[in-house]
Scaffold this motif. Structure first.
Motif, PDB file in Angstrom:
ATOM      1  N   HIS A   1       1.120  -0.850  17.604  1.00  0.00           N
ATOM      2  CA  HIS A   1       1.859  -0.675  16.349  1.00  0.00           C
ATOM      3  C   HIS A   1       1.813   0.776  15.885  1.00  0.00           C
ATOM      4  CE1 HIS A   1       1.389  -5.248  15.462  1.00  0.00           C
ATOM      5  NE2 HIS A   1       2.509  -4.996  16.119  1.00  0.00           N
ATOM      6  N   ALA A   2       0.698   1.440  16.126  1.00  0.00           N
ATOM      7  CA  ALA A   2       0.588   2.859  15.737  1.00  0.00           C
ATOM      8  C   ALA A   2       1.497   3.732  16.599  1.00  0.00           C
ATOM      9  CB  ALA A   2      -0.864   3.321  15.859  1.00  0.00           C
ATOM     10  N   ALA A   3       1.561   3.423  17.894  1.00  0.00           N
ATOM     11  CA  ALA A   3       2.429   4.200  18.802  1.00  0.00           C
ATOM     12  C   ALA A   3       3.896   4.051  18.395  1.00  0.00           C
ATOM     13  CB  ALA A   3       2.236   3.719  20.235  1.00  0.00           C
ATOM     14  N   ILE A   4       4.235   2.853  17.928  1.00  0.00           N
ATOM     15  CA  ILE A   4       5.606   2.588  17.470  1.00  0.00           C
ATOM     16  C   ILE A   4       5.867   3.312  16.154  1.00  0.00           C
ATOM     17  CG2 ILE A   4       7.102   0.761  16.493  1.00  0.00           C
ATOM     18  CD1 ILE A   4       5.755  -1.184  18.530  1.00  0.00           C
ATOM     19  N   HIS A   5       4.871   3.242  15.249  1.00  0.00           N
ATOM     20  CA  HIS A   5       5.069   3.757  13.879  1.00  0.00           C
ATOM     21  C   HIS A   5       5.054   5.282  13.847  1.00  0.00           C
ATOM     22  CE1 HIS A   5       4.783   3.900   9.499  1.00  0.00           C
ATOM     23  NE2 HIS A   5       3.804   4.762   9.641  1.00  0.00           N
TER      24      HIS A   5
ATOM     25  N   ILE B   1      11.192  -4.091  20.086  1.00  0.00           N
ATOM     26  CA  ILE B   1      10.298  -2.929  20.027  1.00  0.00           C
ATOM     27  C   ILE B   1       8.832  -3.393  19.988  1.00  0.00           C
ATOM     28  CG2 ILE B   1       9.544  -1.058  18.498  1.00  0.00           C
ATOM     29  CD1 ILE B   1      12.591  -0.789  17.764  1.00  0.00           C
ATOM     30  N   LEU B   2       8.578  -4.534  19.359  1.00  0.00           N
ATOM     31  CA  LEU B   2       7.198  -5.044  19.266  1.00  0.00           C
ATOM     32  C   LEU B   2       6.684  -5.515  20.620  1.00  0.00           C
ATOM     33  CD1 LEU B   2       7.583  -7.058  15.939  1.00  0.00           C
ATOM     34  CD2 LEU B   2       6.324  -4.905  16.244  1.00  0.00           C
ATOM     35  N   ASN B   3       7.592  -5.590  21.604  1.00  0.00           N
ATOM     36  CA  ASN B   3       7.225  -6.005  22.954  1.00  0.00           C
ATOM     37  C   ASN B   3       6.819  -4.814  23.813  1.00  0.00           C
ATOM     38  OD1 ASN B   3       8.223  -8.148  25.504  1.00  0.00           O
ATOM     39  ND2 ASN B   3       7.380  -8.930  23.627  1.00  0.00           N
ATOM     40  N   LEU B   4       6.640  -3.661  23.198  1.00  0.00           N
ATOM     41  CA  LEU B   4       6.209  -2.460  23.930  1.00  0.00           C
ATOM     42  C   LEU B   4       4.929  -2.774  24.719  1.00  0.00           C
ATOM     43  CD1 LEU B   4       6.983   0.634  24.095  1.00  0.00           C
ATOM     44  CD2 LEU B   4       5.103   1.011  22.467  1.00  0.00           C
ATOM     45  N   GLY B   5       4.951  -2.467  26.001  1.00  0.00           N
ATOM     46  CA  GLY B   5       3.783  -2.731  26.861  1.00  0.00           C
ATOM     47  C   GLY B   5       3.721  -4.139  27.398  1.00  0.00           C
TER      48      GLY B   5
ATOM     49  N   GLU C   1       9.203   9.281  22.349  1.00  0.00           N
ATOM     50  CA  GLU C   1       8.001  10.028  21.996  1.00  0.00           C
ATOM     51  C   GLU C   1       7.220   9.145  21.024  1.00  0.00           C
ATOM     52  OE1 GLU C   1      10.538  13.181  19.991  1.00  0.00           O
ATOM     53  OE2 GLU C   1       8.952  12.981  18.487  1.00  0.00           O
ATOM     54  N   ILE C   2       6.027   9.511  20.677  1.00  0.00           N
ATOM     55  CA  ILE C   2       5.254   8.716  19.720  1.00  0.00           C
ATOM     56  C   ILE C   2       6.056   8.578  18.434  1.00  0.00           C
ATOM     57  CG2 ILE C   2       3.248   8.846  18.166  1.00  0.00           C
ATOM     58  CD1 ILE C   2       1.648   9.935  20.557  1.00  0.00           C
ATOM     59  N   GLY C   3       6.180   7.318  17.963  1.00  0.00           N
ATOM     60  CA  GLY C   3       6.917   7.075  16.721  1.00  0.00           C
ATOM     61  C   GLY C   3       8.406   6.924  16.917  1.00  0.00           C
ATOM     62  N   LYS C   4       8.873   7.080  18.165  1.00  0.00           N
ATOM     63  CA  LYS C   4      10.308   6.942  18.426  1.00  0.00           C
ATOM     64  C   LYS C   4      10.562   5.962  19.574  1.00  0.00           C
ATOM     65  CE  LYS C   4      12.448  11.065  16.453  1.00  0.00           C
ATOM     66  NZ  LYS C   4      11.249  11.670  15.853  1.00  0.00           N
ATOM     67  N   PRO C   5      10.430   4.646  19.281  1.00  0.00           N
ATOM     68  CA  PRO C   5      10.708   3.641  20.311  1.00  0.00           C
ATOM     69  C   PRO C   5      12.215   3.430  20.430  1.00  0.00           C
ATOM     70  CG  PRO C   5      10.061   2.566  18.268  1.00  0.00           C
ATOM     71  CD  PRO C   5       9.977   4.039  18.009  1.00  0.00           C
ATOM     72  N   VAL C   6      12.682   3.234  21.666  1.00  0.00           N
ATOM     73  CA  VAL C   6      14.098   2.937  21.886  1.00  0.00           C
ATOM     74  C   VAL C   6      14.189   1.750  22.846  1.00  0.00           C
ATOM     75  CG1 VAL C   6      14.942   5.290  21.497  1.00  0.00           C
ATOM     76  CG2 VAL C   6      14.199   4.600  23.785  1.00  0.00           C
ATOM     77  N   LEU C   7      15.343   1.112  22.880  1.00  0.00           N
ATOM     78  CA  LEU C   7      15.570   0.013  23.827  1.00  0.00           C
ATOM     79  C   LEU C   7      16.403   0.556  24.973  1.00  0.00           C
ATOM     80  CD1 LEU C   7      16.344  -2.889  21.313  1.00  0.00           C
ATOM     81  CD2 LEU C   7      14.177  -2.408  22.487  1.00  0.00           C
ATOM     82  N   VAL C   8      15.931   0.311  26.204  1.00  0.00           N
ATOM     83  CA  VAL C   8      16.632   0.835  27.387  1.00  0.00           C
ATOM     84  C   VAL C   8      17.038  -0.345  28.272  1.00  0.00           C
ATOM     85  CG1 VAL C   8      16.423   2.345  29.414  1.00  0.00           C
ATOM     86  CG2 VAL C   8      15.199   2.919  27.292  1.00  0.00           C
ATOM     87  N   SER C   9      18.345  -0.463  28.534  1.00  0.00           N
ATOM     88  CA  SER C   9      18.834  -1.527  29.421  1.00  0.00           C
ATOM     89  C   SER C   9      18.938  -0.964  30.833  1.00  0.00           C
ATOM     90  CB  SER C   9      20.212  -2.004  28.949  1.00  0.00           C
ATOM     91  OG  SER C   9      20.767  -2.880  29.934  1.00  0.00           O
ATOM     92  N   MET C  10      18.364  -1.682  31.789  1.00  0.00           N
ATOM     93  CA  MET C  10      18.478  -1.225  33.175  1.00  0.00           C
ATOM     94  C   MET C  10      18.532  -2.426  34.111  1.00  0.00           C
ATOM     95  SD  MET C  10      14.653   0.291  33.813  1.00  0.00           S
ATOM     96  CE  MET C  10      14.187   0.671  32.131  1.00  0.00           C
ATOM     97  N   GLY C  11      19.040  -2.203  35.302  1.00  0.00           N
ATOM     98  CA  GLY C  11      19.106  -3.285  36.295  1.00  0.00           C
ATOM     99  C   GLY C  11      17.693  -3.738  36.639  1.00  0.00           C
ATOM    100  N   ILE C  12      17.573  -5.013  36.939  1.00  0.00           N
ATOM    101  CA  ILE C  12      16.250  -5.580  37.275  1.00  0.00           C
ATOM    102  C   ILE C  12      15.611  -4.814  38.432  1.00  0.00           C
ATOM    103  CG2 ILE C  12      15.172  -7.583  38.385  1.00  0.00           C
ATOM    104  CD1 ILE C  12      15.396  -8.217  35.555  1.00  0.00           C
TER     105      ILE C  12
END
Ligand SMILES: NC(=O)c1ccc[n+]([C@@H]2O[C@H](COP(=O)([O-])OP(=O)(O)OC[C@H]3O[C@@H](n4cnc5c(N)ncnc54)[C@H](O)[C@@H]3O)[C@@H](O)[C@H]2O)c1
Ligand SMILES: O=C(O)C(=O)C[C@@H](O)[C@H](O)[C@H](O)COP(=O)(O)O
Ligand SMILES: [Zn+2]
Length: 372
Positions: free
Chosen positions: A193-197, A248-252, A342-353
């Motif tokens: 949560h800190a890495a996201i925030h 985003i909460l699914n990071l990791g 970067e820390i505090g800047k989560p993004v969603l990336v779509s890519m092929g499996i």
């Protein structure tokens, strides 16, 4: 978003729908909250056998003082509980006891019991209200809020629904009995949560490391509060994970869930999340050009806490990562992965499996080599 209540407790949320209270001694509020958020004709307590019995006694006494009849049952704690067999066992027991639809189910225990009991509450008679009293740090800082309920079936959390508890009572007093490894496991989700925030929360964690190591109640109350503030702000934007934000909460967790499955659910969730944060962080440096020093900052904080930051040597990356094909973030032949620009800047990336498999396998190898 939150206000200080009496006796060092924080009220994270107190709407007509949901009450979230964090702090030492908060367990004693359960009876009063059940009366306030009811009326409930019956209370069903589903307790984690590994959680402290003395404090469970306070919960039952609070319910008794509220004058509400209570039914009680116990589950073995831990991931082994998160099965459909356990769900059928609870459904059958509640039906046999003629538990009515205006009952409140109280889940008392770790995240595994909370996820399972929450799913039972969501499905018994098409849904009854439930409350959760998380007794591990991970359950307090993450699992207790957001409404994700589930059990495992072939992969992590494959059967479940969104069903938010009406009442969340995170009583820090429970953490005194938590084994070191379980305590450290909970810190992984707080670091997530800190890495996201952003860096301010990471700096706060590093600056309060002593209080966290000593399990200082004030430090722990704040750490749980900050963690829940981050999670609830994201959940409030995308409760059912339809718009994307909540991913985003699914990071990791893309790697974490694969690790848990590959280890037969013996690896603690927080340990798997810590490794996942590092592997997916390295993948972000490769895919997005995320600053290596940011990922190293997260890795070294996790490591300083005593969390693993490299995949277990006995697992084959490609074999293990096959599990991402059953990840709930998969969309057709693509997968949407939360990543840190970067820390505090989560993004969603779509890519092929296949691209994701190759990227994560390469990041896995780099994490394994740097983690030695
Ligand atoms: N629904 C969500 O949003 C969400 C979020 C994060 C994690 N989770 C889930 O939560 C689970 C992990 O939860 P967890 O880390 O709490 O582990 P857990 O529920 O497996 O509990 C770990 C162990 O601690 C014991 N225990 C519980 N409270 C204790 C206490 N106070 N003192 C001593 N022992 C105690 C339990 O009996 C168990 O043996 C995973 O299944 C994960 O998928 C769900
Ligand atoms: O609440 C969420 O959303 C999360 O992703 C929180 C995670 O920490 C948690 O482990 C959750 O159970 C994972 O969700 P899933 O959708 O991958 O099963
Ligand atoms: Zn998690």
């Amino acid at each position: 978003m939150s206000q200080e209540a009496d006796r060092g407790c924080w009220i994270i949320q107190d709407s007509h729908d949901v009450a979230i209270i964090v702090g030492p001694g908060a367990r004693r509020l359960i009876g009063r909250l059940a009366l306030e958020y009811g009326p409930y004709s019956t209370i069903v307590v589903v307790a984690d056998a590994g959680a402290p019995r003395a404090m469970l006694g306070d919960i039952l006494a609070g319910i008794r003082d509220a004058g509400i009849p209570v039914y009680f049952t116990e589950l073995p704690g831990g991931e082994k509980t998160k099965t459909l067999d356990t769900v059928v066992q609870l459904w059958s027991w509640m039906a046999k006891e003629n538990v009515p639809r205006d009952a409140l189910l109280v889940a008392y225990g770790g995240g595994a019991v909370s996820d399972t009991a929450g799913f039972v509450a969501a499905t018994y008679m098409r849904g009854i209200d439930w409350a959760t009293v998380p007794t591990t740090l991970l359950a307090m800082a993450d699992a207790a809020v957001g409404g994700k309920t589930a059990v495992n079936l072939g992969a992590k959390n494959i059967v479940g629904v969104f069903h938010h508890p009406r009442i969340v009572v995170a009583d820090i007093d429970h953490l005194g009995t938590l084994p070191h490894e379980e305590y450290v496991s909970g810190l992984a989700e707080i670091v997530k949560h800190a890495a996201i925030h952003g860096r301010d929360l990471l700096d706060w964690l590093r600056g309060n490391a002593e209080g966290l190591v000593k399990r200082n109640p004030e430090t722990l109350t704040r750490a749980v509060k900050y963690s829940l503030d981050v999670k609830m702000s994201i959940v409030s934007r995308d409760y059912r994970e339809k718009r994307g934000d909540r991913m985003i909460l699914n990071l990791g967790h893309t790697v974490a869930h694969a690790l848990e499955k590959a280890t037969g659910y013996t690896m603690r969730h927080g340990y798997a999340v810590a490794i996942g944060l590092v592997v997916e962080g390295i993948a972000a440096t490769m895919k997005l050009g995320a600053p290596r020093e940011d990922i190293e900052e997260i890795r070294s904080l996790l490591s300083s806490i005593g969390l693993p930051t490299a995949p277990p040597s006995g697992l084959d990356p490609m074999e293990t990562l096959e599990a991402i094909k059953l990840d709930k973030k998969r969309r057709g032949n693509r997968i949407v992965m939360p990543m840190l620009k970067e820390i505090g800047k989560p993004v969603l990336v779509s890519m092929g499996i296949e691209e994701a498999l190759d990227l994560l396998a390469e990041a896995w190898r780099l994490a394994a080599s740097s983690g030695q």
